[in-house]
Design an enzyme around this catalytic site. Structure first.
Site, PDB file in Angstrom:
ATOM      1  CB  CYS A   2     -46.837  16.391  34.006  1.00 53.69           C
ATOM      2  SG  CYS A   2     -45.376  15.419  34.357  1.00 53.69           S
ATOM      3  NE  ARG A  27     -52.961  16.136  34.421  1.00 58.08           N
ATOM      4  CZ  ARG A  27     -53.600  15.775  33.317  1.00 58.08           C
ATOM      5  NH1 ARG A  27     -54.885  16.008  33.210  1.00 58.08           N
ATOM      6  NH2 ARG A  27     -52.968  15.187  32.330  1.00 58.08           N
ATOM      7  CD1 TRP A  73     -46.111  11.506  39.656  1.00 60.39           C
ATOM      8  CD2 TRP A  73     -45.175  10.522  37.886  1.00 60.39           C
ATOM      9  NE1 TRP A  73     -46.068  10.155  39.896  1.00 60.39           N
ATOM     10  CE2 TRP A  73     -45.494   9.526  38.837  1.00 60.39           C
ATOM     11  CE3 TRP A  73     -44.575  10.140  36.683  1.00 60.39           C
ATOM     12  CZ2 TRP A  73     -45.238   8.178  38.619  1.00 60.39           C
ATOM     13  CZ3 TRP A  73     -44.302   8.798  36.467  1.00 60.39           C
ATOM     14  CH2 TRP A  73     -44.639   7.833  37.431  1.00 60.39           C
ATOM     15  CG  ASN A  99     -47.410  17.759  31.062  1.00 62.05           C
ATOM     16  OD1 ASN A  99     -46.688  18.240  31.917  1.00 62.05           O
ATOM     17  ND2 ASN A  99     -48.723  17.968  31.034  1.00 62.05           N
ATOM     18  N   GLY A 100     -44.635  14.578  29.471  1.00 67.55           N
ATOM     19  CA  GLY A 100     -44.305  13.457  28.598  1.00 67.55           C
ATOM     20  C   GLY A 100     -42.889  12.969  28.793  1.00 67.55           C
ATOM     21  CD  GLU A 477     -60.452  -0.988  42.079  1.00 70.52           C
ATOM     22  OE1 GLU A 477     -60.547   0.224  42.387  1.00 70.52           O
ATOM     23  OE2 GLU A 477     -59.623  -1.411  41.252  1.00 70.52           O
ATOM     24  CE  LYS A 481     -59.910   2.710  44.058  1.00 70.15           C
ATOM     25  NZ  LYS A 481     -58.867   2.243  43.154  1.00 70.15           N
ATOM     26  CD  GLU A 484     -55.209   3.416  44.083  1.00 67.09           C
ATOM     27  OE1 GLU A 484     -54.509   3.787  43.123  1.00 67.09           O
ATOM     28  OE2 GLU A 484     -56.406   3.119  43.949  1.00 67.09           O
ATOM     29  CG  HIS A 500     -52.841 -24.291  44.592  1.00 68.23           C
ATOM     30  ND1 HIS A 500     -52.560 -25.638  44.478  1.00 68.23           N
ATOM     31  CD2 HIS A 500     -54.185 -24.169  44.393  1.00 68.23           C
ATOM     32  CE1 HIS A 500     -53.665 -26.304  44.204  1.00 68.23           C
ATOM     33  NE2 HIS A 500     -54.667 -25.438  44.147  1.00 68.23           N
ATOM     34  CE  LYS A 595     -58.897  10.239  38.728  1.00 76.75           C
ATOM     35  NZ  LYS A 595     -59.434   9.138  39.540  1.00 76.75           N
TER      36      LYS A 595
END
Length: 600
Positions: A2, A27, A73, A99-100, A477, A481, A484, A500, A595
């Site tokens: 947001c 963001r 968001w 926001n929140g 990582e 990447k 996402e 395994h 973000k």
């Protein structure tokens, strides 16, 4: 997540708000809106989707010199025009962006708003309706605003317009970031300074549970008890040109290419004129005196923390544990006698990490934050801060902040070792200079990396990355990447774990990308490559120069084994980038992601 912007002054506010929201697109969001106020009242424009869609639907004929804006968001309620901000009270007198997450919104609604018909699914609408409720009971607006903030629980950054007072924006925050920018004859509100760099570089930092009255000429800060607080503005050290793409098609590609420069910048920032490491003495003392370090982080920062564990343990000989913040917050392990908490966060606003920080500070433990944003919440509330000096990172998928985190962790490890009297042959300044050169050579191999992405990932539904030792952490990582930004189901595995259970997923044509940069496990990981190839996997090996075989697809220049993750991740980032590009994905703004993750 947001974004919030606000403006009060003499200029027409619509374009200022829209440009501010565009600066916050990185963001992550799924809807956007603005509200502007003039003598005819408050005019609200909001749309599901991108700011470009909102811009097309804003009536340019509506003059106004006060307004607020928001990118949402979704948390409560699906992405929709109805759930988009700003939200208004029933009478339309009050208009709010938020926001929140309000944790007790259901209880608040039952206790105070039983007779109010809500128009959205959001927790935000409860806030604006509650403000109106208290005003109807006879309270002044500021008192109603304060009373509301004292009742709600959770995280919030708020900006409120009152249709009967066109000279004021009411602002408040708790846990979520929010700033007030200072101008000449105008003032602004922003959840991120870069949103309003177009207007000012002077910002006042807001603290939790404060009420701020913003007019065009004044900013008045009070706590919830009504006591005035004095605070000087700070200068936002951001270059507007740093947040532009320039000639690059995407921020992610630009930021990937900036990594050699970032490493060189870190070298310059963390050495003195004689070439010695330059760290705060208090940080050095805390690192020397602790008996165990607890690294707390999320996502990419968590992966950097795994590498940091190896660096600190092998170089400085200090035990390290690495924890996912969202888990640690609710399931804290048994701590050592002298713990030191190390928080890693690109934005410095990560809500999950902050929840842990608040708890450990209550327990009286020391905390150190590694962040790219000095003055951010995690930086401000920790005892010490190490700045990444990576410059603004706009793409949602982190690249240069990740490598900056590992570089600073390496410097921290060496400084701690020297403070403890450990003799080292490892010179971080020299070795990081070699790393920067190696990064440049890999950034120049885009053509081959694009070919690999097209060949291995154009149509696949999944992909596996395998490695051993520190390479395994890079594989985690790499998988993050890829998934996402390209939405390919990707997983990173320790090579020895394949047998395994994981090897059951291998079928004809399954892409498996292997990383081989560690001499002591080189033969082992190559054996794992043979195992998956024998079961039909389509394998691709990325190796270091001294360990290369003739069939390896990408060869990484040799660097010190401790620092190979800074270099080996470059081809992984570019492969993910080109995979997303070939699938027509929004590289910089992948779906459902943000973000700066400011909600738990």
């Amino acid at each position: 997540m947001c974004g919030i912007v606000g403006y009060i002054g003499k200029e027409d506010t619509k374009e200022i708000l829209l440009k501010g929201l565009e600066k916050l697109e990185y963001r992550g969001y799924d809807s956007a809106g603005i509200a502007v106020m003039n003598e005819d009242g408050v005019h609200v424009f909001k749309e599901k989707g991108r700011i470009a869609t909102l811009r097309e639907n804003v009536d340019e004929k509506v003059p106004a010199n006060i307004g607020i804006g928001h990118t949402r968001w979704a948390t409560h309620g699906v992405p929709s025009k109805t759930n988009a901000h700003p939200h208004q009270s029933t009478s339309k007198r009050f208009t709010l962006v938020h926001n929140g997450v309000i944790e007790n919104f259901t209880q608040v609604r039952k206790e105070f708003l039983k007779d109010v018909e809500l128009t959205s699914e959001t927790d935000t609408e409860v806030i604006v309706q509650l403000i109106e409720h208290f005003v109807k009971e006879g309270n002044e607006v500021e008192a109603a605003f304060s009373e509301t903030l004292s009742l709600v629980r959770g995280s919030y950054a708020l900006a409120l317009l009152d249709n009967e007072n066109p000279e004021t924006i009411y602002v408040g925050k708790n846990k979520s970031p929010l700033l007030v920018g200072i101008g000449d004859g105008y003032n602004v509100v922003a959840s991120d300074a870069m949103a309003m760099l177009q207007k000012t570089d002077q910002f006042v930092e807001l603290m939790d549970e404060e009420v701020v009255i913003v007019t065009r000429d004044n900013v008045t800060i009070k706590n919830l008890d009504g006591e005035k607080m004095e605070r000087d503005p700070f200068t936002a050290e951001l270059d507007a040109s740093d947040i532009e793409k320039g000639t690059y098609p995407h921020y992610m590609l630009k930021e990937t290419d900036e990594q050699p420069l970032v490493v060189r910048n870190i070298i310059n920032k963390y050495q003195d004129e004689k070439g010695n490491l330059k760290l705060n003495d208090d940080i050095r003392k805390a690192m020397r005196n602790t008996d165990r370090i607890y690294i707390v982080a999320c996502g990419t920062s968590y992966h950097a923390g795994l590498v940091g564990k190896q660096l600190i343990e092998k170089i400085a000989e200090v035990p390290v544990e690495v924890h996912i913040a969202s888990e640690f917050s609710y399931n804290m392990p048994l701590l050592s006698e002298k713990p030191l908490f190390l928080f890693i966060s690109q934005s410095g606003e990560t809500a999950d990490s902050r929840a842990v920080l608040v708890h450990v500070k209550k327990l009286g433990h020391k905390a150190l934050t590694l962040t790219n944003v000095p003055g951010s919440t995690l930086s401000r509330e920790a005892d010490y801060t190490l700045v990444l000096h990576a410059g603004p990172e706009i793409a949602v998928a982190s690249t240069k902040a990740y490598t900056a985190q590992m570089a600073v962790l390496a410097i921290l490890a060496v400084d701690t070792a020297r403070a403890k009297g450990i003799e080292l042959e490892f010179d971080p300044i020299k070795e990081l200079s070699i790393v920067a050169n190696a990064m440049e050579s890999l950034c120049d191999q885009k053509e081959e990396l694009e070919k690999i992405a097209r060949e291995y990932l154009a149509v696949t539904r999944n992909c596996f990355f395998i490695g051993r030792g520190i390479d395994y952490y890079v594989c985690l990582e790499a998988a993050l990447k890829l998934k996402e930004i390209s939405y390919i189901q990707a997983e990173g595995f320790a090579g020895g774990e394949l047998k395994h259970g994981t090897i059951a997923l291998i079928e004809e044509g399954t892409p498996v990308i292997a990383l081989a940069t560690q001499k002591h496990v080189n033969l082992s990981i190559r054996g794992n490559v043979k195992e998956v190839a024998a079961r039909g996997a389509y394998t691709c090996v990325i190796s270091s120069e001294s360990l290369q075989d003739e069939d390896d697809r990408i060869v990484i220049p040799d660097v010190h084994e401790y620092l190979t993750p800074l270099v080996s991740v470059i081809p992984m980032q570019l492969i993910a980038y080109y995979a997303a590009l070939h699938r027509d994905c929004d590289v910089d703004k992948p779906r459902n992601l943000a973000k700066s993750v400011t909600v738990e």
